[in-house]
Design a protein around this motif. Structure first.
Motif, short mmCIF file in Angstrom:
data_model
loop_
_atom_site.label_atom_id
_atom_site.label_comp_id
_atom_site.label_asym_id
_atom_site.label_seq_id
_atom_site.Cartn_x
_atom_site.Cartn_y
_atom_site.Cartn_z
N LYS A 255 0.84 -1.21 0.00
CA LYS A 255 0.00 0.00 0.00
C LYS A 255 0.87 1.25 0.00
O LYS A 255 0.60 2.20 -0.73
N ASN A 256 1.92 1.24 0.80
CA ASN A 256 2.82 2.39 0.91
C ASN A 256 3.49 2.67 -0.43
O ASN A 256 3.56 3.82 -0.88
N GLY B 30 -14.00 8.55 1.94
CA GLY B 30 -14.16 8.29 3.37
C GLY B 30 -12.98 7.64 4.04
O GLY B 30 -13.14 6.79 4.92
N CYS B 31 -11.78 8.04 3.64
CA CYS B 31 -10.56 7.44 4.19
C CYS B 31 -10.26 7.99 5.58
O CYS B 31 -10.17 9.20 5.77
N ALA B 32 -10.08 7.09 6.55
CA ALA B 32 -9.68 7.50 7.90
C ALA B 32 -8.19 7.87 7.91
O ALA B 32 -7.79 8.80 8.61
N GLU B 33 -7.41 7.13 7.14
CA GLU B 33 -5.97 7.37 7.03
C GLU B 33 -5.64 7.57 5.55
O GLU B 33 -6.27 6.96 4.68
N PRO B 34 -4.65 8.39 5.23
CA PRO B 34 -4.33 8.66 3.83
C PRO B 34 -4.08 7.40 2.99
O PRO B 34 -4.55 7.29 1.86
N PHE B 35 -3.34 6.41 3.54
CA PHE B 35 -3.02 5.20 2.79
C PHE B 35 -4.26 4.37 2.46
O PHE B 35 -4.21 3.53 1.57
N ASP B 36 -5.35 4.59 3.17
CA ASP B 36 -6.58 3.83 2.93
C ASP B 36 -7.09 4.00 1.50
O ASP B 36 -7.79 3.13 0.99
N ILE B 37 -6.74 5.10 0.85
CA ILE B 37 -7.22 5.36 -0.50
C ILE B 37 -6.81 4.24 -1.46
O ILE B 37 -7.54 3.91 -2.39
N VAL B 38 -5.66 3.63 -1.22
CA VAL B 38 -5.16 2.57 -2.09
C VAL B 38 -6.13 1.40 -2.11
O VAL B 38 -6.50 0.91 -3.17
N GLU B 39 -6.58 0.97 -0.95
CA GLU B 39 -7.51 -0.16 -0.89
C GLU B 39 -8.92 0.24 -1.28
O GLU B 39 -9.72 -0.61 -1.64
N GLU B 40 -9.22 1.52 -1.20
CA GLU B 40 -10.56 1.97 -1.59
C GLU B 40 -10.74 1.97 -3.11
O GLU B 40 -11.82 1.68 -3.59
#
Length: 119
Positions: free
Chosen positions: A53-54, A75-85
């Motif tokens: 992800k990083n 709706g990402c809680a953390e910036p890196f969450d966008i990758v899995e979204e």
């Protein structure tokens, strides 16, 4: 390969490291830069999932996954969450693997026995 040849190719070598690559994904074509050695080292210190992800997050150029508006819209809680979204679950590791391969990690390098010429 001689020192003179390397010096002559200095600009070409530097330019190659700055090339951008388009990778076809489930959301369309995404442009990536190559990961630096420090980014790869950082990713390897994380779990495989988080490291992948990083790499994808840090190397994406267009669209810019660091965009706060994009992250908020998903709706990402953390910036890196966008990758899995935005990417399919299995796609993240494949993209990260391709980036590593393009940067020379895991690519095939051939070697032959060096033969010294004796006079």
């Amino acid at each position: 390969m001689t020192i003179a040849e390397l010096i002559e190719r200095k600009e070409e070598i530097a330019a190659k490291k700055k090339q951008l690559y388009d990778i076809e994904t489930s959301v369309g074509t995404v442009t990536f830069k190559l990961p630096s050695i420090s980014l790869v080292t950082e990713a390897w210190d994380l779990s495989p999932r988080e490291g992948n992800k990083n790499l994808v997050y840090q190397c994406a150029v267009e669209p810019n996954l660091k965009n706060k508006e994009l992250q908020k819209a998903f709706g990402c809680a953390e910036p890196f969450d966008i990758v899995e979204e935005i990417f399919m679950a299995g796609e993240v590791s494949k993209i990260a693997g391709q980036l590593l391969k393009l940067a020379g990690f895991g690519s095939d390098i051939t070697a032959t026995l060096h033969k010294e010429i004796k006079n």
